[in-house]
Scaffold this motif. Structure first.
Motif, mmCIF file in Angstrom:
data_model
loop_
_atom_site.group_PDB
_atom_site.id
_atom_site.type_symbol
_atom_site.label_atom_id
_atom_site.label_comp_id
_atom_site.label_asym_id
_atom_site.label_seq_id
_atom_site.Cartn_x
_atom_site.Cartn_y
_atom_site.Cartn_z
ATOM 1 N N TRP A 30 -1.579 11.868 2.037
ATOM 2 C CA TRP A 30 -2.090 12.214 3.363
ATOM 3 C C TRP A 30 -2.572 10.969 4.120
ATOM 4 O O TRP A 30 -2.318 10.828 5.322
ATOM 5 C CB TRP A 30 -3.222 13.222 3.213
ATOM 6 N N ARG A 31 -3.220 10.042 3.408
ATOM 7 C CA ARG A 31 -3.655 8.797 4.053
ATOM 8 C C ARG A 31 -2.453 7.980 4.516
ATOM 9 O O ARG A 31 -2.488 7.376 5.593
ATOM 10 C CB ARG A 31 -4.508 7.982 3.065
ATOM 11 N N GLU A 32 -1.384 7.991 3.721
ATOM 12 C CA GLU A 32 -0.180 7.268 4.122
ATOM 13 C C GLU A 32 0.430 7.877 5.385
ATOM 14 O O GLU A 32 0.884 7.159 6.278
ATOM 15 C CB GLU A 32 0.837 7.274 2.982
ATOM 16 N N VAL B 48 0.832 -1.201 0.000
ATOM 17 C CA VAL B 48 0.000 0.000 0.000
ATOM 18 C C VAL B 48 0.866 1.250 0.000
ATOM 19 O O VAL B 48 0.579 2.233 -0.704
ATOM 20 C CB VAL B 48 -0.942 -0.021 1.214
ATOM 21 N N ARG B 49 1.944 1.249 0.773
ATOM 22 C CA ARG B 49 2.830 2.415 0.822
ATOM 23 C C ARG B 49 3.450 2.679 -0.538
ATOM 24 O O ARG B 49 3.546 3.831 -0.989
ATOM 25 C CB ARG B 49 3.910 2.200 1.874
ATOM 26 N N ALA B 50 3.883 1.601 -1.214
ATOM 27 C CA ALA B 50 4.480 1.773 -2.534
ATOM 28 C C ALA B 50 3.458 2.317 -3.534
ATOM 29 O O ALA B 50 3.799 3.144 -4.398
ATOM 30 C CB ALA B 50 5.050 0.440 -3.016
ATOM 31 N N VAL C 51 -6.419 13.232 -5.945
ATOM 32 C CA VAL C 51 -6.305 11.826 -5.560
ATOM 33 C C VAL C 51 -4.904 11.518 -5.042
ATOM 34 O O VAL C 51 -4.741 10.845 -4.016
ATOM 35 C CB VAL C 51 -6.667 10.934 -6.760
ATOM 36 N N ARG C 52 -3.887 12.034 -5.735
ATOM 37 C CA ARG C 52 -2.515 11.752 -5.307
ATOM 38 C C ARG C 52 -2.214 12.411 -3.966
ATOM 39 O O ARG C 52 -1.598 11.805 -3.085
ATOM 40 C CB ARG C 52 -1.545 12.242 -6.378
ATOM 41 N N THR C 53 -2.662 13.629 -3.788
ATOM 42 C CA THR C 53 -2.405 14.331 -2.527
ATOM 43 C C THR C 53 -3.085 13.629 -1.359
ATOM 44 O O THR C 53 -2.501 13.445 -0.279
ATOM 45 C CB THR C 53 -2.885 15.779 -2.635
ATOM 46 N N LEU C 54 -4.351 13.212 -1.568
ATOM 47 C CA LEU C 54 -5.070 12.509 -0.506
ATOM 48 C C LEU C 54 -4.432 11.157 -0.200
ATOM 49 O O LEU C 54 -4.460 10.697 0.942
ATOM 50 C CB LEU C 54 -6.535 12.334 -0.901
ATOM 51 N N VAL D 14 -3.249 19.282 1.180
ATOM 52 C CA VAL D 14 -4.532 18.582 1.157
ATOM 53 C C VAL D 14 -5.683 19.593 1.134
ATOM 54 O O VAL D 14 -6.649 19.453 0.358
ATOM 55 C CB VAL D 14 -4.651 17.648 2.380
ATOM 56 N N GLU D 15 -5.599 20.645 1.955
ATOM 57 C CA GLU D 15 -6.656 21.649 1.981
ATOM 58 C C GLU D 15 -6.756 22.367 0.639
ATOM 59 O O GLU D 15 -7.848 22.645 0.138
ATOM 60 C CB GLU D 15 -6.381 22.642 3.114
ATOM 61 N N GLU D 16 -5.607 22.635 0.019
ATOM 62 C CA GLU D 16 -5.632 23.311 -1.278
ATOM 63 C C GLU D 16 -6.213 22.401 -2.350
ATOM 64 O O GLU D 16 -6.986 22.849 -3.213
ATOM 65 C CB GLU D 16 -4.215 23.761 -1.657
#
Length: 808
Positions: free
Chosen positions: A674-676, A650-652, A668-671, A722-724
């Motif tokens: 952030w989830r990682e 998942v990290r990769a 999607v990439r930023t989130l 993430v906010e942006e």
């Protein structure tokens, strides 16, 4: 997955995990797959019956019916009605199979072959235990009492293996029971409704995981209690001297004491497999040796001495063992006046021959061997320690060829009182006709030596006895009386009977087990086969020590000192080797290029051919079994590493290169990054709170994770990104997000203690998302199938309600 379904699966797994202790008892272990399949049928029928629902007794009755049908198909389909229904012939066949299995259990040594009778006993027993576990834990919702049948299953395996079922099998069985208890506890807990605490589970607002940190407290507590209980069961006995070393000790097994000078030996009776060895259709080599003895007819390879006769069996005493000395003690009772010759023998055991006792000429004076071997002085035996066996060992033995004259034996004085008291014991249950027969046979004998010779000759020549290996073996007092009446048996009967009768006459006696000298080969070596297995009595004479006698007709050789024409003489030095029989060890006797079946039978093709024959006798596991067992072991070993593997994958994926450059792809990439970061914080003990904004979440991570410097700034930078990405009309791509996540992970690692680091690396908390995802997937699949089933039922019902006119 529903609570009952989880309990059913746990019951099935717990039974199979407890049945694992039976696997070392039989080879090959294909029966476990049959048992697993039948157990799955039982669990499936139970699930359907409870869903209907049927009454509990009817559910159990349906499962019993399925068991009978399944066992009929597997073991008695040729005798069944329509290959399925168990009729009278099928029942009779099953009873015969069960009786044959019981006989095989008593006949074969561990590991026993996978005969049809043994397979029926194993599969039937495991399925019966599994049915009882399923009924208690699932049908009646009482998982705790289900531990009793599981304990019974493990205890049977431990008892049959002589207490050597092993700690790993105990740990596996205990883990299965613990999983069953946890499944029931979770089911009971879910019936209380929503429990607050723990990380919020996405998409499950009413689940037990929503809220705060205490949601999983009952489950964690149950796991901790179970782990502590198993630890106590394995560790506490080590501190209690009365429990023989606990689970990791040998508990009174064949050897003990590790590598220290102490310990005891409690040998398992090796005669369990002796009759089976003599019945082998093909002889195979177990031992090959070279010796400088001029006459090998008396060079018996002795394994163990059985010195206790309790009326039911002959067995070895529990005696102290010690490290093997460079020079073994002088044989007990042997006088310097008796003629002896020193014999040197180099031996090589077959790779296929595994035995805890070391075959040696008697009495041995020096043994040169590598490995973990211990010495038992009273019986002058070497026994393997810590799983040491004879498989493939090479060793050299210097022994004495004791050659007393008949005059010396006849003039022997009384044995020492201590030895006489121990080796002349006979049970009170010994039938009177045994001692009466001994007195009748030895009538007119003037001393113990003449009595011993008369007993030997009566069995071997004058008494009308017949050698028959097919006779049912028996070792008790009544078996001796029956043998004296029927006058047919094999070496066990002859040696046991003569030793018992000698003791009844006051002559110290015991029984030795080992091999006859074997068959000389063309290259000067001697081959000992499995059919050379033998038992013989040893009688004690002061001045000569323990002497071999041969009462079995047509087997072995009669000792020269039991014949009246024994020449007298004085003691001589060590015998010189013959020119044709080198005492140097040989790696492998040469094999002829054209090896006939008769040469193979005699062992003239060399030990490699004999070993190959032993390995290809059909008793070993086939390739499919090896592959399946290997895959099963790999799966079991991989299970603890699934969370780590999942987190790495998942990290990769989250930190890998992104796909597109559009606003949606950027978000999607930023989130994902952030989830990682939130999962990394979770792995190190900072549980996520998805009710907070990214900015407040970042501040909480920095505070609870004790982040400082660049890692703390990286958390805030990613939170702003993430906010942006979520709220800005035209978000600007943030560079280096993957590097920011790596920096945050390094910060958590630096601030955590050793225990926290190990927990994050080996058992990451965020891996619970894997279970959530699997459960969500299962729920969606069951929902789809429920909708489709409802539609199908509605359509079927509407079709049935239509009138014939409407149908037209």
């Amino acid at each position: 997955m529903s609570g009952r379904a989880r309990l059913t699966l746990a019951s099935w797994g717990a039974t199979l995990m407890a049945a694992g202790a039976l696997l070392p008892l039989v080879k090959p272990a294909n029966w476990i797959f049959t048992a697993a399949f039948v157990l799955a049928l039982v669990s499936g029928v139970g699930t359907l019956a409870r869903r209907v629902p049927l009454a509990r007794p009817l559910t159990l009755l349906a499962q019993v019916a399925v068991v009978l049908l399944a066992l009929t198909v597997f073991f008695a389909r040729e005798q069944a009605v329509l290959w399925l229904i168990p009729g009278p012939q099928a029942v009779t066949h099953a009873v015969e199979l069960f009786q044959a299995g019981a006989e095989d259990v008593g006949r074969y040594a561990i590991p026993a072959p996978d005969t049809e009778g043994i397979r029926l006993m194993l599969v039937g027993g495991v399925v019966a235990i599994g049915l009882l576990v399923d009924a208690l834990a699932v049908t009646f919702r009482r998982a705790a009492p289900a531990g009793l049948p599981l304990l019974a299953l493990y205890s049977v395996a431990a008892g049959l293996s002589g207490g050597g079922a092993g700690w790993l099998w105990f740990l596996l069985a205990a883990s299965g029971y613990l999983l069953l208890l946890l499944a029931e506890g979770r089911d009971r807990l879910s019936q209380w409704g929503r429990v607050f605490g723990g990380a919020q589970r996405p998409g499950r607002p009413g689940s037990a995981g929503a809220g705060g940190g205490a949601a999983f407290a009952p489950a964690r507590t149950g796991r901790r209690i179970g782990a502590v209980a198993m630890g106590v069961a394995m560790v506490v006995p080590l501190a209690l001297p009365g429990l023989s070393g606990g689970l990791f000790g040998n508990g009174g097994g064949e050897s003990g004491g590790g590598s220290g000078p102490g310990g005891t030996i409690s040998a398992v009776n090796p005669l369990v497999s002796l009759q089976d060895n003599l019945r082998q259709p093909e002889d195979r080599e177990v031992l090959r040796y070279r010796t400088n003895a001029r006459d090998t007819s008396g060079l018996y390879m002795r394994l163990v001495a059985l010195d206790q006769f309790d009326g039911a069996s002959w067995k070895s005493s529990v005696r102290p063992i010690e490290d093997v000395p460079k020079q073994l003690p002088w044989p007990e009772g042997l006088s310097q006046d008796v003629k002896v010759s020193e014999v040197t023998t180099n031996l090589v055991a077959s790779e296929a021959y595994e035995q805890r006792w070391l075959p040696m000429p008697y009495p041995a004076g020096r043994v040169d061997i590598s490995g973990k071997w211990r010495f038992e002085p009273a019986g002058r035996m070497l026994v393997g320690d810590d799983k040491q066996t004879t498989s493939g060992v090479r060793y050299q033995v210097s022994s004495l060829d004791v050659q007393p004259t008949s005059r010396q034996l006849a003039a022997a004085g009384s044995a020492p009182e201590k030895l006489r008291a121990e080796y002349t014991k006979v049970p009170a249950s010994l039938p009177a006709d045994v001692k009466a027969t001994a007195r009748e046979v030895t009538k007119g004998a003037r001393n113990d030596y003449e009595k011993a010779v008369k007993l030997q000759n009566w069995f071997a020549e004058d008494g009308g006895f017949r050698y028959d290996v097919e006779v049912t073996s028996g070792t008790g007092a009544q078996a001796i009386s029956r043998f004296l009446k029927d006058k047919e048996g094999f070496c066990v009967h002859f040696s046991f009977s003569m030793a018992a009768m000698a003791r009844s006459l006051g002559i110290p006696a015991r029984v030795a087990v080992g091999f006859m000298p074997g068959t000389p080969q063309t290259d000067g070596s001697v081959s000992v086969g499995i059919r050379d297995a033998h038992a013989w009595p040893e009688l004690y004479f002061d001045g000569a020590g323990w002497m071999r006698f041969e009462p079995t007709p047509s087997r072995g050789s009669t000792p020269a000192y039991t014949r009246q024409d024994t020449p007298s003489g004085t003691a001589t030095g060590p015998a010189q080797p013959e020119q044709s029989a080198s005492a140097q060890p040989s790696a492998a006797p040469s094999a002829s290029e054209s090896c006939t079946p008769q040469m193979k039978k005699l062992g003239d093709c060399g030990p490699d051919a004999a070993v190959a024959g032993a390995e290809s006798d059909g008793s070993g596991p086939d390739a499919l079994t090896v592959v399946l067992v290997t895959l099963g072991v790999l799966v079991v070993l991989a299970l603890p590493f699934l969370p780590v593997l999942w987190r790495t994958r998942v990290r990769a994926r989250r930190l890998g290169p992104g796909g597109g450059r559009g606003p949606e792809d950027l978000a999607v990439r930023t989130l994902a990054v952030w989830r990682e970061i939130t999962d990394t914080a979770w792995d190190y003990g900072v549980e996520p709170d998805e009710s907070m904004t990214p900015r407040k979440t970042a501040a909480r991570m920095v505070r609870l994770g004790e982040l400082q410097g660049e890692p703390a700034d990286a958390v805030h930078r990613v939170a702003r990104a993430v906010e942006e990405a979520l709220y800005a009309p035209r978000p600007v791509p943030a560079a280096g997000l993957a590097e920011e996540a790596a920096l945050v992970r390094a910060g958590f690692h630096a601030s955590a203690g050793r225990r926290g680091r190990l927990r994050a690396a080996l058992a990451p908390r965020s891996a619970v998302r894997l279970r959530w995802a699997a459960s969500d997937r299962w729920s969606s699949v069951t929902t789809v199938w429920a909708v489709r089933r409802q539609r199908l039922v509605s359509r079927t019902a509407s079709l049935l309600r239509r009138t014939p006119r409407e149908a037209g």
